[in-house]
Motif scaffolding. Sequence first.
Motif, mmCIF file in Angstrom:
data_model
loop_
_atom_site.group_PDB
_atom_site.id
_atom_site.type_symbol
_atom_site.label_atom_id
_atom_site.label_comp_id
_atom_site.label_asym_id
_atom_site.label_seq_id
_atom_site.Cartn_x
_atom_site.Cartn_y
_atom_site.Cartn_z
ATOM 1 N N SER A 115 49.161 38.715 33.288
ATOM 2 C CA SER A 115 47.934 39.494 33.390
ATOM 3 C C SER A 115 48.247 40.983 33.525
ATOM 4 O O SER A 115 47.604 41.816 32.874
ATOM 5 N N TRP A 116 49.221 41.332 34.364
ATOM 6 C CA TRP A 116 49.586 42.750 34.499
ATOM 7 C C TRP A 116 50.023 43.339 33.160
ATOM 8 O O TRP A 116 49.695 44.487 32.844
ATOM 9 N N ARG A 117 50.781 42.572 32.372
ATOM 10 C CA ARG A 117 51.196 43.073 31.058
ATOM 11 C C ARG A 117 49.974 43.328 30.173
ATOM 12 O O ARG A 117 49.922 44.319 29.432
ATOM 13 N N ARG A 118 48.985 42.441 30.238
ATOM 14 C CA ARG A 118 47.750 42.668 29.460
ATOM 15 C C ARG A 118 47.036 43.920 29.939
ATOM 16 O O ARG A 118 46.495 44.681 29.120
ATOM 17 N N MET A 119 47.038 44.154 31.243
ATOM 18 C CA MET A 119 46.350 45.339 31.775
ATOM 19 C C MET A 119 47.051 46.626 31.335
ATOM 20 O O MET A 119 46.402 47.602 30.942
ATOM 21 N N LEU A 120 48.363 46.627 31.391
ATOM 22 C CA LEU A 120 49.117 47.802 30.955
ATOM 23 C C LEU A 120 48.917 48.061 29.471
ATOM 24 O O LEU A 120 48.745 49.203 29.036
ATOM 25 N N ALA A 121 48.936 46.991 28.659
ATOM 26 C CA ALA A 121 48.736 47.149 27.218
ATOM 27 C C ALA A 121 47.314 47.583 26.902
ATOM 28 O O ALA A 121 47.079 48.312 25.928
ATOM 29 N N GLY A 122 46.354 47.155 27.728
ATOM 30 C CA GLY A 122 44.949 47.475 27.463
ATOM 31 C C GLY A 122 44.493 48.787 28.050
ATOM 32 O O GLY A 122 43.333 49.182 27.837
ATOM 33 N N GLY A 123 45.344 49.456 28.817
ATOM 34 C CA GLY A 123 44.982 50.761 29.352
ATOM 35 C C GLY A 123 44.128 50.727 30.606
ATOM 36 O O GLY A 123 43.492 51.737 30.948
ATOM 37 N N VAL A 124 44.092 49.596 31.326
ATOM 38 C CA VAL A 124 43.346 49.545 32.588
ATOM 39 C C VAL A 124 44.080 50.396 33.619
ATOM 40 O O VAL A 124 45.291 50.254 33.805
ATOM 41 N N HIS A 125 43.376 51.289 34.298
ATOM 42 C CA HIS A 125 44.008 52.189 35.258
ATOM 43 C C HIS A 125 44.260 51.445 36.566
ATOM 44 O O HIS A 125 43.340 50.858 37.132
ATOM 45 N N PRO A 126 45.494 51.475 37.091
ATOM 46 C CA PRO A 126 45.807 50.680 38.283
ATOM 47 C C PRO A 126 45.174 51.208 39.568
ATOM 48 O O PRO A 126 45.077 50.467 40.551
ATOM 49 N N ASP A 127 44.759 52.462 39.576
ATOM 50 C CA ASP A 127 44.225 53.042 40.809
ATOM 51 C C ASP A 127 42.834 53.630 40.629
ATOM 52 O O ASP A 127 42.359 54.362 41.494
ATOM 53 N N ARG A 128 42.196 53.317 39.530
ATOM 54 C CA ARG A 128 40.851 53.831 39.291
ATOM 55 C C ARG A 128 39.888 52.647 39.201
ATOM 56 O O ARG A 128 40.075 51.739 38.386
ATOM 57 N N ASP A 129 38.862 52.668 40.044
ATOM 58 C CA ASP A 129 37.909 51.561 40.142
ATOM 59 C C ASP A 129 36.873 51.684 39.022
ATOM 60 O O ASP A 129 35.839 52.327 39.183
ATOM 61 N N ALA A 130 37.163 51.062 37.871
ATOM 62 C CA ALA A 130 36.228 51.117 36.738
ATOM 63 C C ALA A 130 35.160 50.042 36.896
ATOM 64 O O ALA A 130 35.443 48.925 37.323
ATOM 65 N N ARG A 131 33.933 50.415 36.553
ATOM 66 C CA ARG A 131 32.827 49.452 36.640
ATOM 67 C C ARG A 131 31.967 49.559 35.395
ATOM 68 O O ARG A 131 31.809 50.640 34.832
ATOM 69 N N SER A 132 31.398 48.425 35.006
ATOM 70 C CA SER A 132 30.525 48.411 33.844
ATOM 71 C C SER A 132 29.081 48.600 34.304
ATOM 72 O O SER A 132 28.768 48.560 35.501
ATOM 73 N N ARG A 133 28.211 48.814 33.338
ATOM 74 C CA ARG A 133 26.780 48.893 33.644
ATOM 75 C C ARG A 133 26.295 47.542 34.127
ATOM 76 O O ARG A 133 26.575 46.511 33.523
ATOM 77 N N LEU A 134 25.566 47.556 35.249
ATOM 78 C CA LEU A 134 24.970 46.312 35.732
ATOM 79 C C LEU A 134 23.862 45.863 34.790
ATOM 80 O O LEU A 134 23.116 46.686 34.259
ATOM 81 N N LEU A 135 23.765 44.561 34.580
ATOM 82 C CA LEU A 135 22.628 44.045 33.838
ATOM 83 C C LEU A 135 21.355 44.283 34.644
ATOM 84 O O LEU A 135 21.369 44.250 35.879
ATOM 85 N N SER A 136 20.271 44.528 33.955
ATOM 86 C CA SER A 136 18.986 44.627 34.634
ATOM 87 C C SER A 136 18.582 43.251 35.161
ATOM 88 O O SER A 136 19.157 42.221 34.777
ATOM 89 N N ALA A 137 17.575 43.240 36.036
ATOM 90 C CA ALA A 137 17.097 41.958 36.564
ATOM 91 C C ALA A 137 16.611 41.060 35.438
ATOM 92 O O ALA A 137 16.852 39.843 35.451
ATOM 93 N N ALA A 138 15.937 41.640 34.428
ATOM 94 C CA ALA A 138 15.437 40.841 33.308
ATOM 95 C C ALA A 138 16.588 40.296 32.467
ATOM 96 O O ALA A 138 16.563 39.134 32.046
ATOM 97 N N GLU A 139 17.604 41.129 32.214
ATOM 98 C CA GLU A 139 18.757 40.676 31.429
ATOM 99 C C GLU A 139 19.506 39.560 32.160
ATOM 100 O O GLU A 139 19.935 38.570 31.550
ATOM 101 N N THR A 140 19.664 39.724 33.469
ATOM 102 C CA THR A 140 20.343 38.698 34.261
ATOM 103 C C THR A 140 19.563 37.392 34.232
ATOM 104 O O THR A 140 20.138 36.305 34.044
ATOM 105 N N GLU A 141 18.245 37.478 34.403
ATOM 106 C CA GLU A 141 17.424 36.277 34.408
ATOM 107 C C GLU A 141 17.463 35.578 33.056
ATOM 108 O O GLU A 141 17.483 34.338 32.990
ATOM 109 N N GLU A 142 17.503 36.360 31.977
ATOM 110 C CA GLU A 142 17.571 35.753 30.647
ATOM 111 C C GLU A 142 18.871 34.973 30.482
ATOM 112 O O GLU A 142 18.890 33.864 29.942
ATOM 113 N N ARG A 143 19.984 35.544 30.955
ATOM 114 C CA ARG A 143 21.261 34.833 30.884
ATOM 115 C C ARG A 143 21.251 33.590 31.765
ATOM 116 O O ARG A 143 21.808 32.543 31.407
#
Length: 426
Positions: free
Chosen positions: A34-62
């Motif tokens: 997994s660490w090798r995948r993270m290094l190859a994919g450019g995930v920053h080891p010390d930066r807390d990256a987050r995606s956009r949260l789904l809206s309540a409607a999007e979450t409920e649809e899923r």
Amino acid sequence: MDAREAARLLKGVRAAALAGDRPPAAPRPEIAESWRRMLAGGVHPDRDARSRLLSAAETEERRQVSPLREVLPVLREGLLPALDEALHIMVVADADGRLLWREGHSSILRKADRLGFAVGADWHEAVVGTNGVGTALVTRRPVQVFSAEHFVSSHHDWTCAGAPVRDPRDGQLLGVVDVSGPLATMHPATLAWVTSVARLAERELRVRHLESLERLRAVAAPLLARLPGRAVAVDPHGWTAAVTGLAPADRMPLPKGLGPGRLWVPQLGDCVAEPLPGGWLLRLVDASAAAPPAVSRVVLDLSRPRSWSASVYGAAGSWSQELSPRHAELLFLLARTRSGRSAAELAADLFGDPTRTVTVRAEMSRVRRHLAGVLAHRPYRFAEDVEVELIRPEDPALLLPHSTAPAVVRARLGGGGGGGGGGRGV
């Protein structure tokens, strides 16, 4: 090893791996990969990256379309009783890594919020690094991630154990169930516990599948008994419920986008597909023969109080499906408007609120599973070549008397129908 001592050791292992140095101990193989995948994919080891949260409607649809919704009681029963004492939380994510459900100890839920471990968040490995949800999705195996085994440093105060859940019908990955908590609450048996509960959830899905095949067999057997040729009844995944004139097979591959009418099935050859509640009737035909229409007529009978049905007539015979109150409302609305209704229009018809499209889409998805080939979408409507007969009560006031849907209320007040066997219309 003491948890704090293990955490210190793992931080040294991670630091050496990031620097390209010789580590004081080898990371576990699944973590190293997994660490090798993270290094190859450019995930920053010390930066807390987050995606956009789904809206309540999007979450409920899923949530509404996820098969994991059916096994939530099993997951809750297997995990929740111990979570308060263990200071852990349970999360359930879909196959994209989106967290759809989250329950457990209130103080740990608040800590998870600060970490971005919230409903609607994306915890795929490529977004947040090595973790019990995302790494289990990638490896398709149960995985426990302890402290600094998490690639991103902001997650080092946590331990998590995730196990994938697969659909027993086709092996498709449905998502992950994960138990997470603070570092000090880690127990080596947590992974085995979570994995066992995930297997119980898969067993529940398997039982539900067998029950659905039994229901399909009960409908198909009378039809097959009247057919002169060869035919098979299958569910949408190709599992066989009943056959006539053929050697039985557990499962057969079906073409993508299966619909009513003529098609070619590898194991059978030239067939005509006709919809059944919860599946399809496949009749073998001469390649040179003209195929009769799969469904020619639907009778929607709303004349009896709290006993509503849809009867479908086709070349192989007829079958009936009892309707829930909501499905009776939806089919009534579509029978009155043959040109179709959008999700927003149906939401306005049902609730007086055109924004409640998530609920409408979820209900239409369910009713279309029972009436495949009878109903079309975009917009929602009865198929163009299907004759629709609507039977109303003689007394207009008895039309779906439970319903508070504005469009149904207007239909009751507007009257309609006639004498004899009830009001009829197309």
